[in-house]
Design a protein around this motif. Structure first.
Motif: not given
Length: 297
Positions: A110-136
């Motif tokens: 009923p809730d559909g796809f998993h919604a990212w938590t703030p902690e998960e967003i921060a973890q992704f940003e740590d792995a993919h810094p500004i300047g990478t296509t992933a971060r963009l």
């Protein structure tokens, strides 16, 4: 021109006729591709596929649906597609029933796809810094709230200026031929920082490893790789749209304000997207009130 067929032809032949119909051809190109793929798989995997389509009954479709219980959304999409084929048969081939209409949809998450938590967003940003296509890609998704089919098409041709600020002006791909949704979204300062520091394409900001624009599916697959590399197997590109709406809800935005960013026409989906965010905000306010009362006692 619709092909004259009778109930004696097979289901694959009925699908071929449907693909030539105005009903099918009025769909957006991506919608056509998705539906054609679903129906072709249905015909290939259907053991009774060579029998006359007039013999197909609701019980046969329920068996096909139940065989896909581990993939409820895919099962429901299959039933939806078959409904449209038989709707066509009733309109143009004088068929008197639609066996798919009586087939119930499976209950999905009923809730559909998993919604990212703030902690998960921060973890992704740590792995993919500004300047990478992933971060963009992450920034575009979070600060525009768009579907991946729209994200891969955004480019410099969609940029415009308004009141001294940069905006994105585009039309969403979903229902683009029938009920187009035209969007104008200001580029957030946080997104502008990422864009300025990242190599981008012209007609498409997001470029794959071959210097070409992503397809929607290709982007989804690549984002899967980026999530895995960040140690986030539970996350996907789909959940970022929900995360963007949840962020706006937590900032106190109204449903109408959130809809102006996501492009939703009704509040039903927005309510589902922001349910957990609203719960957190209400809980925080409740605890704050309780704490203030205790201190004053």
């Amino acid at each position: 021109m619709n092909r004259a067929i009778t109930g004696d032809v097979s289901e694959p032949e009925l699908c071929v006729a449907y693909f030539q119909s105005a009903d099918f051809r009025s769909l957006a190109p991506r919608g056509q591709k998705v539906r054609r793929g679903i129906l072709e798989r249905f015909c290939i995997n259907n053991n009774d596929g060579e029998k006359p389509y007039s013999e197909l009954q609701s019980k046969h479709l329920r068996l096909r649906r139940d065989a896909m219980m581990d993939r409820p959304e895919a099962a429901n999409n299959m039933i939806k597609a078959v409904r449209q084929v038989f709707k066509y048969a009733m309109k143009y081939q004088d068929f008197d029933r639609n066996p798919a209409v009586a087939v119930e949809y499976l209950a999905g998450n009923p809730d559909g796809f998993h919604a990212w938590t703030p902690e998960e967003i921060a973890q992704f940003e740590d792995a993919h810094p500004i300047g990478t296509t992933a971060r963009l890609a992450l920034a575009l998704a979070l600060y525009t709230g768009q579907r991946r089919a729209d994200l891969v098409l955004l480019g410099r041709q969609h940029m415009t200026s308004h009141n001294g600020s940069d905006w994105l002006r585009f039309t969403q791909q979903k229902n683009i031929r029938n009920k187009p949704v035209h969007m104008e979204i200001p580029i957030a300062p946080e997104l502008r920082v990422v864009m300025d520091a990242t190599p981008m394409g012209d007609m498409a900001f997001l470029m794959n490893g071959y210097g070409r624009a992503f397809t929607s599916n290709g982007f989804g697959n690549k984002f899967r790789d980026w999530c895995d590399a960040a140690g986030l197997p539970q996350c996907s590109a789909h959940g970022l749209r929900k995360a963007a709406a949840a962020r706006l809800a937590e900032l106190g935005c109204t449903e109408q304000e959130i809809m102006s960013i996501t492009g939703h026409k009704t509040s039903k989906e927005i309510a589902r997207y922001t349910r957990s965010a609203n719960q957190r905000v209400r809980a925080e306010r409740a605890i704050d009130k309780m704490s203030v009362k205790k201190i004053g006692e």
